[in-house]
Design a protein around this motif. Structure first.
Motif, PDB file in Angstrom:
ATOM      1  N   GLY A   1      88.535 -10.843  63.391  1.00 55.03           N
ATOM      2  CA  GLY A   1      87.804  -9.618  63.082  1.00 55.03           C
ATOM      3  C   GLY A   1      86.981  -9.713  61.820  1.00 55.03           C
ATOM      4  O   GLY A   1      85.861  -9.209  61.748  1.00 55.03           O
ATOM      5  N   GLY A   2      87.527 -10.350  60.802  1.00 54.76           N
ATOM      6  CA  GLY A   2      86.841 -10.450  59.521  1.00 54.76           C
ATOM      7  C   GLY A   2      87.845 -10.585  58.402  1.00 54.76           C
ATOM      8  O   GLY A   2      89.056 -10.752  58.623  1.00 54.76           O
ATOM      9  N   LEU A   3      87.355 -10.511  57.179  1.00 60.05           N
ATOM     10  CA  LEU A   3      88.176 -10.670  55.985  1.00 60.05           C
ATOM     11  C   LEU A   3      87.919  -9.532  55.014  1.00 60.05           C
ATOM     12  O   LEU A   3      86.792  -9.045  54.893  1.00 60.05           O
ATOM     13  CB  LEU A   3      87.850 -11.982  55.275  1.00 60.05           C
ATOM     14  N   VAL A   4      88.973  -9.138  54.306  1.00 59.53           N
ATOM     15  CA  VAL A   4      88.845  -8.211  53.188  1.00 59.53           C
ATOM     16  C   VAL A   4      89.313  -8.953  51.946  1.00 59.53           C
ATOM     17  O   VAL A   4      90.488  -9.333  51.842  1.00 59.53           O
ATOM     18  CB  VAL A   4      89.685  -6.940  53.401  1.00 59.53           C
ATOM     19  N   ILE A   5      88.392  -9.208  51.016  1.00 59.44           N
ATOM     20  CA  ILE A   5      88.691  -9.984  49.813  1.00 59.44           C
ATOM     21  C   ILE A   5      88.683  -9.047  48.608  1.00 59.44           C
ATOM     22  O   ILE A   5      87.664  -8.423  48.311  1.00 59.44           O
ATOM     23  CB  ILE A   5      87.669 -11.122  49.615  1.00 59.44           C
ATOM     24  N   ILE A   6      89.814  -8.965  47.933  1.00 54.12           N
ATOM     25  CA  ILE A   6      89.984  -8.050  46.801  1.00 54.12           C
ATOM     26  C   ILE A   6      90.053  -8.859  45.522  1.00 54.12           C
ATOM     27  O   ILE A   6      90.865  -9.785  45.401  1.00 54.12           O
ATOM     28  CB  ILE A   6      91.255  -7.212  46.977  1.00 54.12           C
ATOM     29  N   GLU A   7      89.199  -8.500  44.555  1.00 55.48           N
ATOM     30  CA  GLU A   7      89.156  -9.212  43.283  1.00 55.48           C
ATOM     31  C   GLU A   7      89.551  -8.280  42.149  1.00 55.48           C
ATOM     32  O   GLU A   7      89.029  -7.171  42.043  1.00 55.48           O
ATOM     33  CB  GLU A   7      87.758  -9.774  43.045  1.00 55.48           C
TER      34      GLU A   7
END
Length: 794
Positions: free
Chosen positions: A214-220
């Motif tokens: 589905g995709g990626l959620v990247i949290i910084e």
């Protein structure tokens, strides 16, 4: 054919060599005696360095706007843009780096190197608006993202129609492992700890995962590279739930030496309120902490990070029924079977979740263009789910899971002129322990899982206006479980013929089994990015990814107590295989810009949860949902526009549409987001205490593409059985909501800025139900919500 390909690429390179023929040269000087050798020089897409005398020269540069960036440790960076038309000689003078307390640089590092896919970013100002809400709520700011909900607190992101294990969440470079398999498990994450959130649609984040269908959620998180100390406190109040939260953080930055960050968040909410009634037992609590300490030297840095997340979530009382009659009446009469007065108390059913991350990271730079990173992380997740029980088990969890995950990552990156190369390996081991003290057969059994992955990514810039990227990844996975099956269920599911080899013990009415599965997966991504002089941009990406069935899909067997449904897994499931083509077109016309993102995703052996009927247990009657598999096609489009009408007025629009089809059955897929669009008009004026006024219109259409999963059951009427149709398929009607947001900034003390924000969600208190809310069968969504926020920056 091969000759044509060679000729084609030769023409591209030849055209590029003619077009890029300018040279920028000069000398770098400084008032202090230093060794000029190795000063980093980045001009356009070219990377170079100066010699010992400070001389430099960069060739093959194209005409047009060209960015020049020069940096050297201990000196102020030079960052400028010139209009290059011919060869140019230009000198630069370095100045010593000085620190002022009012200057704070927050570095938001983006480690993803894919450039053929647009990375949608949610910045800090937007994240802070959602300080009292969930990650799933924040992500809805991006076109093409919806939410799968269980009530109004458990919110999971849906990217282009896909959710769950298909959308990994990467928190501070750690892939969250928190029993994220089920639809009713929200990511265990405090939004206040993020400084930037990046969404990648599609399986292009090969660095992080090979199963991101589905995709990626990247949290910084916040990273401060300046010798300074600052902090922030946010206070929130929400009228719907009559509670709020407080979040406070402090950050100490440093160019070299030690720096650190610390954040704490507390949340306390009572029952939510629909338009006509209280949503009984929907309060929630949170207590979160995260912090890190970092040491930075000239060639390396080392970081230790820890986070603790604790959440108690009440589950709508009306979602748990006692018999078939009550369940039928709840679904068909559209009125909750349980409505009590407002309270802050949280009773059963409820979830009690604890999640911890400990991470150690070491980065070493060989030079300006190459570095290696080593990372070890440990995650511990404790999930307790409480049912409405009586007697000795009244206060005993019906589901008690401990999930421990160890992971190791090694990444290497090299930049060489027009090339970016990145490769790495990853390994993890995971253990899930289901506590037998619950007195109930666990929904998810004990299991051990090991994973190994390796990837390589390359990006090549043919010119400033054309780039190509591609990558490959291999993943190995093995899962070994220990599970008791009722013999009746084992036979009903048809497991005996194929999986009798897993049976290791006979316990009367139950089989003791040890299922074991091994997977080898390959993932790939390739695409290009093209820019034209008239502000057109084109991103094209083709990706292939595989995802193994998760433990919930394999092994679920029984009542999921926190949501009141019986879930049945299937040992026959195959891995999903996705092929996605995505195109993104961008154009800027003066003060107006738009972005169009059509895509098609073909998924072989798509896994989904399907309602199949009722089942009566000693606890009552519950809907039965089972995991099934089909071939699917998801076809959709996302659209975003932005218009700067004037210096004070802006308008933005977003729209998302996806059509999911079950190819085998020639019918629509279940749980596909309906067409939705949002309009936002914004007024801002810096001179009026930086005032911001926003009015947002949210329109969600009725989902007209859905499968017919209705079924008949018997209820007791006038002391006789009567066969009735249970309509669990027809989606609720369309709805239109208006939301208001405002804020102003005030200088309250010498070094403190205070922001006062006031917002109203669902201004006209519209009564509606959300098709993607698993509790839509039992109750309406929440009504009007008035929110007040105070933010102190100091």
């Amino acid at each position: 054919m091969s000759k044509k390909i060679i000729v084609f690429f030769s023409l591209i390179l030849f055209a590029n060599s003619i077009y890029s023929q300018n040279t920028i040269s000069g000398k770098i000087t400084c008032n202090e005696p230093i060794n000029f050798s190795g000063i980093h020089i980045h001009i356009g897409q070219k990377i170079s360095s100066s010699d010992a005398a400070g001389n430099y020269s960069v060739n093959n540069l194209p005409n047009g706007a060209t960015k020049i960036f020069i940096s050297h440790l201990g000196y102020q960076s030079i960052d400028t843009i010139i209009d290059l038309k011919s060869d140019l000689k230009i000198d630069f003078k370095l100045k010593l780096h000085t620190t002022k307390l009012h200057e704070v640089i927050i570095q938001q590092k983006n480690n993803n190197s894919t450039k053929s896919v647009v990375e949608q970013q949610i910045k800090l100002a937007t994240i802070e608006k959602y300080s009292n809400q969930s990650l799933g709520d924040v992500l809805k700011e991006v076109a093409g993202i919806s939410s799968l909900k269980t009530g109004n607190t458990v919110v999971k992101p849906i990217i282009n129609g896909l959710y769950g294990s298909r959308v990994p969440v990467i928190n501070n470079n750690v892939k969250l492992e928190d029993q994220q398999w089920g639809t009713e498990h929200a990511p265990n994450f405090d939004v206040n700890s993020a400084s930037k959130i990046t969404v990648i649609k599609g399986a292009s984040g090969l660095q992080y995962s090979g199963d991101a269908i589905g995709g990626l959620v990247i949290i910084e998180p916040v990273s401060v590279k300046k010798d300074t100390l600052f902090g922030k406190t946010i206070l929130n109040y929400d009228s719907n739930g009559k509670g709020g939260s407080v979040s406070s953080s402090i950050h100490k930055g440093n160019n070299q030496g030690f720096s650190w960050n610390a954040l704490t968040t507390l949340k306390y909410m009572g029952d939510k309120q629909a338009v006509d009634y209280v949503l009984s037992n929907t309060g929630n609590r949170e207590a979160n902490f995260s912090g890190d300490i970092k040491y930075t030297a000239k060639k390396y840095n080392a970081t230790a990070f820890y986070s603790y997340y604790k959440s108690v979530i009440g589950i709508l009382s009306a979602s748990h029924t006692g018999n078939v009659n009550d369940l039928y009446q709840s679904i068909n009469n559209k009125v909750p079977s349980v409505i009590n007065d407002f309270t802050f108390n949280i009773k059963n059913p409820k979830q009690d979740v604890e999640h911890q991350i400990t991470k150690f990271n070491f980065n070493y730079s060989f030079n300006e263009s190459a570095f290696v990173s080593f990372q070890y992380a440990f995650q511990f997740n404790k999930r307790l789910e409480y049912d409405v029980r009586r007697g000795d088990y009244k206060n005993t969890a019906a589901l008690d899971l401990d999930l421990k995950t160890h992971s190791l990552n090694i990444d290497y990156k090299k930049t060489e002129h027009d090339w970016d190369l990145k490769s790495g390996i990853s390994a993890s081991s995971q253990n899930n322990y289901a506590n037998p003290a619950t007195g109930i057969r666990p929904l998810i059994p004990n299991y051990d899982k090991i994973d190994f992955g390796a990837y390589g990514i390359v990006n090549y810039n043919f010119s400033d206006s054309f780039s190509f990227d591609g990558g490959l990844r291999y993943d190995f996975s093995k899962i070994d479980a220990t599970k008791f099956y009722q013999k009746s269920r084992w036979d009903e599911r048809g497991f005996n013929e194929e999986f009798s080899k897993f049976i290791v013990g006979d316990f009367g009415t139950q089989w003791l089994t040890k299922p074991s599965f091994t997977f080898h997966n390959a993932s790939a991504s390739a695409g290009f990015h093209k820019k034209w002089r008239n502000n057109w941009q084109l991103y094209t990406n083709l990706s292939f990814a595989s995802r193994n069935p998760n433990p919930s899909e394999f092994f679920s067997d029984g009542l999921h107590h926190s949501t009141g449904v019986i879930e049945l897994g299937d040992l026959n499931l195959n891995k999903e295989q996705s092929t996605k083509l995505s195109v993104n077109i961008q154009k800027k016309i003066n003060t107006f810009s738009f972005e169009i993102n059509p895509y098609i995703n073909q998924i072989q052996d798509y896994i989904f949860l399907k309602p199949v009927g009722f089942e009566t247990t000693i606890r009552g009657a519950f809907p039965v949902w089972e995991y099934q598999q089909t071939n699917a096609r998801l076809l959709g489009i996302d659209v975003q526009t932005h218009w700067d009408i004037s210096n004070q007025w802006q308008h933005s629009f977003s729209m998302g549409y996806v059509n999911g089809k079950d190819i085998r059955q020639n019918e629509p897929l279940i749980d596909m987001p309906p067409l939705n669009w949002n309009n936002k008009i914004r007024f801002s004026k810096k001179e009026w205490n930086a005032i911001i006024l926003e009015l947002k219109s949210e329109v969600v259409f009725q989902q007209n593409q859905y499968p017919d999963n209705n079924f008949f059951t018997n209820i007791i009427k006038d002391n006789e059985f009567e066969s009735v149709l249970v309509d669990i398929s027809t989606p609720p009607p369309a709805y239109h909501l208006l939301h208001f947001y405002s804020e102003m900034k005030f200088k309250t003390f010498k070094n403190t800025t205070t922001t006062l924000a006031f917002s109203v969600q669902n201004i006209f208190n519209v009564s509606y139900r959300d098709y993607l809310n698993r509790q839509r069968f039992f109750a309406d969504e929440i009504g009007r919500s008035i929110q007040i926020q105070l933010k102190f920056n100091y």
